[in-house]
Design an enzyme around this catalytic site. Sequence first.
Site, PDB file in Angstrom:
ATOM      1  N   ARG A  78       0.839  -1.196   0.000  1.00  0.00           N
ATOM      2  CA  ARG A  78       0.000   0.000   0.000  1.00  0.00           C
ATOM      3  C   ARG A  78       0.873   1.244   0.000  1.00  0.00           C
ATOM      4  NH1 ARG A  78      -1.991   0.779   4.287  1.00  0.00           N
ATOM      5  NH2 ARG A  78      -1.390  -1.082   5.422  1.00  0.00           N
ATOM      6  N   TYR A 218      -1.257  -3.606  -6.765  1.00  0.00           N
ATOM      7  CA  TYR A 218      -1.155  -4.296  -5.469  1.00  0.00           C
ATOM      8  C   TYR A 218      -2.527  -4.354  -4.770  1.00  0.00           C
ATOM      9  CZ  TYR A 218      -0.349  -5.221  -0.593  1.00  0.00           C
ATOM     10  OH  TYR A 218      -0.444  -5.764   0.660  1.00  0.00           O
ATOM     11  N   LYS A 227      -9.735  -2.503   1.328  1.00  0.00           N
ATOM     12  CA  LYS A 227      -9.393  -1.382   2.223  1.00  0.00           C
ATOM     13  C   LYS A 227     -10.143  -0.101   1.829  1.00  0.00           C
ATOM     14  CE  LYS A 227      -6.102  -3.918   4.263  1.00  0.00           C
ATOM     15  NZ  LYS A 227      -6.128  -4.417   5.622  1.00  0.00           N
ATOM     16  N   HIS A 247     -10.871  -2.576  11.180  1.00  0.00           N
ATOM     17  CA  HIS A 247      -9.788  -3.421  10.656  1.00  0.00           C
ATOM     18  C   HIS A 247      -9.569  -4.592  11.624  1.00  0.00           C
ATOM     19  CE1 HIS A 247      -5.324  -3.381   9.098  1.00  0.00           C
ATOM     20  NE2 HIS A 247      -6.065  -4.229   8.418  1.00  0.00           N
ATOM     21  N   SER A 269      -1.619  -3.749   9.803  1.00  0.00           N
ATOM     22  CA  SER A 269      -1.255  -4.657   8.722  1.00  0.00           C
ATOM     23  C   SER A 269       0.053  -5.377   9.041  1.00  0.00           C
ATOM     24  CB  SER A 269      -1.125  -3.880   7.412  1.00  0.00           C
ATOM     25  OG  SER A 269      -2.390  -3.430   7.014  1.00  0.00           O
ATOM     26  N   CYS A 271       0.569  -7.575  11.385  1.00  0.00           N
ATOM     27  CA  CYS A 271       0.797  -7.725  12.826  1.00  0.00           C
ATOM     28  C   CYS A 271       0.013  -8.886  13.419  1.00  0.00           C
ATOM     29  CB  CYS A 271       0.469  -6.427  13.540  1.00  0.00           C
ATOM     30  SG  CYS A 271       1.631  -5.115  13.137  1.00  0.00           S
ATOM     31  N   ASN A 275      -3.194 -14.724  11.180  1.00  0.00           N
ATOM     32  CA  ASN A 275      -2.741 -15.857  11.991  1.00  0.00           C
ATOM     33  C   ASN A 275      -3.652 -16.114  13.183  1.00  0.00           C
ATOM     34  OD1 ASN A 275       0.133 -17.169  11.337  1.00  0.00           O
ATOM     35  ND2 ASN A 275       0.018 -15.094  10.517  1.00  0.00           N
ATOM     36  N   ASP A 294      -9.648  -9.867   8.426  1.00  0.00           N
ATOM     37  CA  ASP A 294      -9.154  -8.509   8.160  1.00  0.00           C
ATOM     38  C   ASP A 294     -10.151  -7.394   8.471  1.00  0.00           C
ATOM     39  OD1 ASP A 294      -6.897  -6.980   7.198  1.00  0.00           O
ATOM     40  OD2 ASP A 294      -8.044  -6.521   5.407  1.00  0.00           O
ATOM     41  N   ARG A 386       2.095 -12.181  -0.740  1.00  0.00           N
ATOM     42  CA  ARG A 386       0.746 -12.539  -0.282  1.00  0.00           C
ATOM     43  C   ARG A 386       0.205 -13.788  -0.959  1.00  0.00           C
ATOM     44  NH1 ARG A 386      -1.727  -8.934   3.711  1.00  0.00           N
ATOM     45  NH2 ARG A 386      -0.134  -7.345   3.955  1.00  0.00           N
TER      46      ARG A 386
HETATM   47  P1  GDP Z   1      -2.066  -9.416   9.299  1.00  0.00           P
HETATM   48  O1  GDP Z   1      -1.509  -8.649   8.135  1.00  0.00           O
HETATM   49  O2  GDP Z   1      -2.421  -8.521  10.451  1.00  0.00           O
HETATM   50  O3  GDP Z   1      -3.159 -10.330   8.918  1.00  0.00           O
HETATM   51  O4  GDP Z   1      -0.850 -10.299   9.866  1.00  0.00           O
HETATM   52  P2  GDP Z   1      -0.482 -11.843   9.623  1.00  0.00           P
HETATM   53  O5  GDP Z   1      -1.308 -12.732  10.473  1.00  0.00           O
HETATM   54  O6  GDP Z   1      -0.467 -12.127   8.169  1.00  0.00           O
HETATM   55  O7  GDP Z   1       0.987 -11.882  10.203  1.00  0.00           O
HETATM   56  C1  GDP Z   1       1.998 -11.002   9.760  1.00  0.00           C
HETATM   57  C2  GDP Z   1       3.351 -11.551  10.158  1.00  0.00           C
HETATM   58  O8  GDP Z   1       3.421 -11.655  11.585  1.00  0.00           O
HETATM   59  C3  GDP Z   1       3.605 -12.944   9.606  1.00  0.00           C
HETATM   60  O9  GDP Z   1       4.934 -13.021   9.162  1.00  0.00           O
HETATM   61  C4  GDP Z   1       3.367 -13.843  10.798  1.00  0.00           C
HETATM   62  O10 GDP Z   1       4.133 -15.027  10.731  1.00  0.00           O
HETATM   63  C5  GDP Z   1       3.771 -12.968  11.982  1.00  0.00           C
HETATM   64  N1  GDP Z   1       3.002 -13.320  13.212  1.00  0.00           N
HETATM   65  C6  GDP Z   1       1.663 -13.498  13.307  1.00  0.00           C
HETATM   66  N2  GDP Z   1       1.303 -13.880  14.561  1.00  0.00           N
HETATM   67  C7  GDP Z   1       2.444 -13.924  15.286  1.00  0.00           C
HETATM   68  C8  GDP Z   1       2.742 -14.262  16.656  1.00  0.00           C
HETATM   69  O11 GDP Z   1       1.873 -14.597  17.461  1.00  0.00           O
HETATM   70  N3  GDP Z   1       4.054 -14.187  17.033  1.00  0.00           N
HETATM   71  C9  GDP Z   1       5.046 -13.827  16.156  1.00  0.00           C
HETATM   72  N4  GDP Z   1       6.291 -13.778  16.595  1.00  0.00           N
HETATM   73  N5  GDP Z   1       4.800 -13.516  14.845  1.00  0.00           N
HETATM   74  C10 GDP Z   1       3.531 -13.563  14.427  1.00  0.00           C
HETATM   75  P1  PGA Z   2      -3.312  -6.771   6.039  1.00  0.00           P
HETATM   76  O1  PGA Z   2      -3.914  -6.137   4.712  1.00  0.00           O
HETATM   77  O2  PGA Z   2      -1.807  -6.635   6.026  1.00  0.00           O
HETATM   78  O3  PGA Z   2      -3.931  -5.961   7.107  1.00  0.00           O
HETATM   79  O4  PGA Z   2      -3.729  -8.218   6.027  1.00  0.00           O
HETATM   80  C1  PGA Z   2      -3.365  -5.944   3.471  1.00  0.00           C
HETATM   81  C2  PGA Z   2      -2.868  -4.562   3.143  1.00  0.00           C
HETATM   82  O5  PGA Z   2      -2.433  -3.855   4.056  1.00  0.00           O
HETATM   83  O6  PGA Z   2      -2.919  -4.199   1.966  1.00  0.00           O
HETATM   84 MN    MN Z   3      -4.043 -10.338   7.024  1.00  0.00          MN
END
Ligand code: GDP
Ligand code: PGA
Ligand code: MN
Length: 604
Positions: A78, A218, A227, A247, A269, A271, A275, A294, A386
């Site tokens: 983004r 993207y 978004k 979000h 994003s 974070c 997961n 999300d 992604r």
């Molecule tokens: P989103 O963009 O908020 O959905 O985040 P994701 O779930 O895709 O996670 C983003 C990154 O953070 C990935 O590389 C994950 O492996 C990492 N991550 C997610 N949960 C955890 C956790 O509980 N502990 C750690 N250390 N890393 C995490």
């Molecule tokens: P996410 O969303 O990282 O919160 O999953 C995708 C984005 O920021 O474009």
């Molecule tokens: Mn995500």
Amino acid sequence: MTATTISSAPTTHQGILDFVAEVAEMTQPDAIHWCTGSDEEWELLTAALESTGTFTRLDPKIKPNSFYAASDPIDVARVEDRTYICSVDEKDCGPTNNWMDPGQMKDLMRGLYAGCMKGRTMYVIPFVMGHLEAEKPMFGIELTDSAYVTASMRVMARMGTHVLERMTELDAEFVPAIHSVGMPLEPGQADVAWPCNDTKYIVQFPEERAIWSYGSGYGGNALLGKKCYALRIASVMARDEGWLAEHMLILKLTSPQNVVKYVAAAFPSACGKTNLAMLQPTIPGWKVETLGDDIAWMRIGDDGRLWAVNPEYGFFGVAPGTNEHTNPNAMTTINKGNSVFTNVALTEDGDVWWEGLENPPAKATSWKGEPWTPDSDELSSHPNSRYCTPITQCDILAPEYDDPRGVPIDAILFGGRRKTTVPLVFEARDWTHGTFLGATLSSETTAAAVGAVGVVRRDPMAMLPFIGYHAGDYFNHWINVGKDNDASKLPKIFYVNWFRRDDEGGFLWPGFGENSRVLKWVVERIDGQAAAVETPIGHVPTTDALDTDGLDISDEQLAAALHVDADEWRAEIPQIQEWFEKFGAHLPAVLWTELDGLKARLDG
Ligand code: GDP
Ligand code: PGA
Ligand code: MN
């Protein structure tokens, strides 16, 4: 060509016809394609994408009907500095967004859009965010000159003929959304694998509920239902109509006693939303099912509770770090196929790979198209690479996902990435304090947005790049939700941090499936069963209140993960003060009162 295609359009909805005709006139595509969402159409799109080199088909025995794509290196995330909220009045945009006068922006963008689809097809994507059966279905029409975007939208949103038919029947209002990669083709000019433009604009017109996007392919910039609509435009609708567009992931947690709780969580994003949404609990007898990873649209129901739906239809997840240990449910989902992988590595046997996945290949092609081996100095995959995969393929999708009413939320978690200061989990004292925690949420920047990574910034409710109006007014909206409703029925608010580090830089908390232990404490708090100590920042679990059975963690490490250090928190105060000052008279006074309270408790 344009005129005939429009006269043979599969709708009589005048608003849609006018929108399509007007944009076609401006952008001059060679052809117009009305998307049906059918399998035949998917075959056509993916074949076209293979012929331009955008897509490489993966081995169907490994990942059926799945594709690899690599973007231009200038188009990986983004672009927050190119994202605008063009409200009529600048003061409605607020200090956290970029603003330009809507008329001026439209003149500028009409200049960019003029003839920008020459040599390309304009795809008309009728879509609905949320359920088609919702009381008020939330329609949109995205016009795009990108087959990649069209294919991805089919995964991420409910779209196609059935949506268009319903829009026509209802003569429905819709969000008009224009997208162009900004790379017209001269007659005979060959296309590139990833068309885009150095000049990028991601623009929301909040009063008109319209979206204009230019120059990027993207996801976050180009899949306009996500978004741009479901957060930026929807947050404005939500303010006007008294609901919340957030979000947040949504998950269903079932205890060994079969008690069900629904949890929503807002993390910036990259974070940990995706997961946590699909978490595989490590504590016996507990079960997580997912509703969304999300975005949550939440409204107060007749019963006074806060009900949430996920407006999306797919997952757009960060690939690196995803593996059988961290996120087995995501792995099962993507291994079923029907997925698009962007900016990961391509292996010689026709599979994809990324950092953190098991079994590194001896050789691969990196996201930059270069030969890669495990000894290479460079990463095989972009940190914001992604996977895009249908949510309906997820084995742990909760059945309530199909219910347009959504689910009643019991707990809201705010969280971010902080190496220091913020303990693993703590509970807000009440809704207003919870709003204060959300409004002051801080996190280290990630690769999900272009710019420096690892810099601590305030990211209120994880919505900094997504609030479609004045952030001070947005905080006020949150406060009002608490004031206008029966607080005892609203979700309890918590704050989490999976990313605190020890002195050697290692994570203090193992995260991923082990986060189920934190979820357990959260729901036990709601039911008044789990112990906590009152600290200046809120209620923190006592070390024995957190279930650590079978977890390899020392008492010191756990204590460090939960520790509230008054000095570290005192250091936050001037930053919060400076943050709040940005909002002037728009900042609800009760948030200043909360800050004063925090200061007093830290000094007390
Ligand atoms: P989103 O963009 O908020 O959905 O985040 P994701 O779930 O895709 O996670 C983003 C990154 O953070 C990935 O590389 C994950 O492996 C990492 N991550 C997610 N949960 C955890 C956790 O509980 N502990 C750690 N250390 N890393 C995490
Ligand atoms: P996410 O969303 O990282 O919160 O999953 C995708 C984005 O920021 O474009
Ligand atoms: Mn995500």
